[in-house]
Motif scaffolding. Structure first.
Motif, PDB file in Angstrom:
ATOM      1  N   TYR A 248       0.850  -1.187   0.000  1.00 53.22           N
ATOM      2  CA  TYR A 248       0.000   0.000   0.000  1.00 53.22           C
ATOM      3  C   TYR A 248       0.888   1.240   0.000  1.00 53.22           C
ATOM      4  CZ  TYR A 248      -2.800   3.894   1.453  1.00 53.22           C
ATOM      5  OH  TYR A 248      -3.391   5.137   1.490  1.00 53.22           O
ATOM      6  N   LYS A 249       0.513   2.235  -0.831  1.00 46.24           N
ATOM      7  CA  LYS A 249       1.219   3.506  -0.872  1.00 46.24           C
ATOM      8  C   LYS A 249       0.206   4.635  -0.753  1.00 46.24           C
ATOM      9  CE  LYS A 249       4.877   1.710  -3.900  1.00 46.24           C
ATOM     10  NZ  LYS A 249       5.606   1.891  -5.186  1.00 46.24           N
ATOM     11  N   GLY A 250       0.492   5.573   0.123  1.00 45.01           N
ATOM     12  CA  GLY A 250      -0.402   6.700   0.291  1.00 45.01           C
ATOM     13  C   GLY A 250       0.351   7.950   0.660  1.00 45.01           C
ATOM     14  N   ILE A 251      -0.315   9.110   0.509  1.00 49.63           N
ATOM     15  CA  ILE A 251       0.290  10.384   0.860  1.00 49.63           C
ATOM     16  C   ILE A 251      -0.765  11.245   1.567  1.00 49.63           C
ATOM     17  CG2 ILE A 251      -0.205  11.350  -1.435  1.00 49.63           C
ATOM     18  CD1 ILE A 251       2.395  13.008  -1.108  1.00 49.63           C
ATOM     19  N   TRP A 252      -0.365  11.868   2.653  1.00 48.17           N
ATOM     20  CA  TRP A 252      -1.235  12.737   3.448  1.00 48.17           C
ATOM     21  C   TRP A 252      -0.651  14.147   3.406  1.00 48.17           C
ATOM     22  CZ3 TRP A 252      -5.794  13.223   5.735  1.00 48.17           C
ATOM     23  CH2 TRP A 252      -5.963  14.144   6.767  1.00 48.17           C
ATOM     24  N   ASP A 253      -1.486  15.137   3.064  1.00 49.57           N
ATOM     25  CA  ASP A 253      -0.997  16.510   2.942  1.00 49.57           C
ATOM     26  C   ASP A 253      -1.452  17.413   4.086  1.00 49.57           C
ATOM     27  OD1 ASP A 253      -3.653  16.978   2.428  1.00 49.57           O
ATOM     28  OD2 ASP A 253      -3.378  17.689   0.367  1.00 49.57           O
ATOM     29  N   GLY A 254      -2.005  16.811   5.125  1.00 48.24           N
ATOM     30  CA  GLY A 254      -2.524  17.590   6.239  1.00 48.24           C
ATOM     31  C   GLY A 254      -4.032  17.709   6.223  1.00 48.24           C
ATOM     32  N   ASN A 255      -4.616  17.424   5.048  1.00 50.18           N
ATOM     33  CA  ASN A 255      -6.071  17.516   4.897  1.00 50.18           C
ATOM     34  C   ASN A 255      -6.681  16.326   4.165  1.00 50.18           C
ATOM     35  OD1 ASN A 255      -6.767  20.280   5.982  1.00 50.18           O
ATOM     36  ND2 ASN A 255      -5.211  20.848   4.451  1.00 50.18           N
ATOM     37  N   VAL A 256      -5.951  15.782   3.198  1.00 46.13           N
ATOM     38  CA  VAL A 256      -6.504  14.745   2.337  1.00 46.13           C
ATOM     39  C   VAL A 256      -5.523  13.577   2.246  1.00 46.13           C
ATOM     40  CG1 VAL A 256      -7.289  14.195  -0.008  1.00 46.13           C
ATOM     41  CG2 VAL A 256      -7.810  16.438   0.982  1.00 46.13           C
ATOM     42  N   LEU A 257      -6.057  12.357   2.306  1.00 43.89           N
ATOM     43  CA  LEU A 257      -5.270  11.150   2.071  1.00 43.89           C
ATOM     44  C   LEU A 257      -5.470  10.716   0.633  1.00 43.89           C
ATOM     45  CD1 LEU A 257      -3.540   8.742   3.172  1.00 43.89           C
ATOM     46  CD2 LEU A 257      -5.707   7.572   3.589  1.00 43.89           C
ATOM     47  N   LYS A 258      -4.391  10.522  -0.088  1.00 38.08           N
ATOM     48  CA  LYS A 258      -4.459  10.075  -1.474  1.00 38.08           C
ATOM     49  C   LYS A 258      -3.789   8.720  -1.590  1.00 38.08           C
ATOM     50  CE  LYS A 258      -3.215  11.378  -6.226  1.00 38.08           C
ATOM     51  NZ  LYS A 258      -2.526  12.396  -7.061  1.00 38.08           N
ATOM     52  N   HIS A 259      -4.528   7.746  -2.143  1.00 42.67           N
ATOM     53  CA  HIS A 259      -3.931   6.443  -2.416  1.00 42.67           C
ATOM     54  C   HIS A 259      -3.106   6.540  -3.688  1.00 42.67           C
ATOM     55  CE1 HIS A 259      -6.593   5.107   0.665  1.00 42.67           C
ATOM     56  NE2 HIS A 259      -7.675   5.097  -0.069  1.00 42.67           N
ATOM     57  N   LEU A 260      -1.901   6.000  -3.639  1.00 44.67           N
ATOM     58  CA  LEU A 260      -0.998   6.073  -4.787  1.00 44.67           C
ATOM     59  C   LEU A 260      -0.930   4.774  -5.564  1.00 44.67           C
ATOM     60  CD1 LEU A 260       1.951   8.099  -3.168  1.00 44.67           C
ATOM     61  CD2 LEU A 260       0.014   8.959  -4.498  1.00 44.67           C
ATOM     62  N   ASN A 261      -1.628   3.732  -5.119  1.00 43.98           N
ATOM     63  CA  ASN A 261      -1.600   2.439  -5.824  1.00 43.98           C
ATOM     64  C   ASN A 261      -2.413   2.529  -7.111  1.00 43.98           C
ATOM     65  OD1 ASN A 261      -1.303   2.080  -2.849  1.00 43.98           O
ATOM     66  ND2 ASN A 261      -0.766   0.029  -3.477  1.00 43.98           N
TER      67      ASN A 261
END
Length: 263
Positions: A250-263
């Motif tokens: 699983y790969k994801g990124i959090w910008d402080g407001n939104v979680l984005k799945h990178l898969n």
């Protein structure tokens, strides 16, 4: 793991906040988890049907139990209950056959303290020629100081990382699904990412993801195995995380407001 570290001053702030959030609960009176009959090897034929996810009872129950979204002093046995769509039932005791014993249903993710685990009975039956185990396994949980009972397994926090710029705590939670007669030992699945705002030593729920699109498949989730990798980017204040499973990552990124799945 690769981290971009803050300045010395922010490191001091990090240490103070981390101690208040993660250690303060160590001295909390309810921090002693008690396990009743951890291994009952008097196996009975048949299977166990969970009471907390009974669809008919859930449809009939109108009382909703508010989720706990804030803890002033995080407890070592703090867990996260992530109900299935439609919710789960919480009971006043383990007398699941009595309708009056239903306290209500929990429909939103809730912080909870698990203080007692009841391993009541192990069941076994043949399914497609293979032995299949099910468990009458109950949890005594505290939600906003009120005691409830459930046979729906709480999620434990497997990983945590303070995001000092956002004043948030990034956490990964999963359920130990167990194997054979070991009902709640190992094989974590059903992962969620939970973000909490750090408030004067306490934490308040900001965001809990849906179940991550990810199958882990390994027996244990141990940081020493380096299966969780993370990287904080000071330039754009984003936080990337990878959880490496047996066959999937699983790969994801959090910008402080939104979680984005990178898969």
């Amino acid at each position: 793991m690769t981290f971009h570290h803050p300045t010395v001053a922010r490191i001091a702030q990090f240490v103070c906040c981390l101690i208040s959030v993660l250690v303060a609960g160590t001295f909390h009176a309810s921090a002693q988890q008690f396990v009743v009959a951890p291994f009952n090897f008097n196996i009975q034929n048949g299977s166990y049907t969970p009471a907390s996810t009974d669809a008919k009872a859930l449809a009939e129950v109108k009382t909703e139990i508010p989720a706990q979204t804030f803890v002033q002093k995080p407890d070592p046995d703090l867990a996260l209950i992530c109900p299935r769509p439609g919710g789960i039932l919480l009971f006043k005791s383990m007398k699941k056959t009595e309708p009056d014993d239903i306290a209500g249903k929990l429909v939103n993710p809730s912080l909870a303290i698990v203080d007692t685990i009841f391993h009541n009975q192990v069941y076994s039956q043949k399914v497609n020629g293979q032995e299949s185990f099910t468990f009458d396994l109950w949890y005594s949980v505290l939600i906003d100081g009120k005691r409830y009972y459930t046979d729906f397994r709480p999620h434990t926090f497997d990983y945590r990382y303070p995001l000092m710029y956002h004043k948030q705590l990034f956490m990964v939670a999963s359920q130990d699904t167990g194997y054979e007669m070991y009902a709640d030992k190992g094989y974590p699945e059903h992962f969620h990412i939970a973000i909490f705002d750090m408030q004067n030593g306490g934490i308040k729920t900001r965001f809990v993801s849906e179940e991550l699109p990810f199958y882990y498949g390994n027996e244990f989730l141990d940081e020493s195995d380096n299966v969780i990798k993370s990287r904080y980017n000071e330039k754009d204040h984003t936080f990337r995380i990878e959880i490496e499973g047996l066959n999937e990552t699983y790969k994801g990124i959090w910008d402080g407001n939104v979680l984005k799945h990178l898969n």
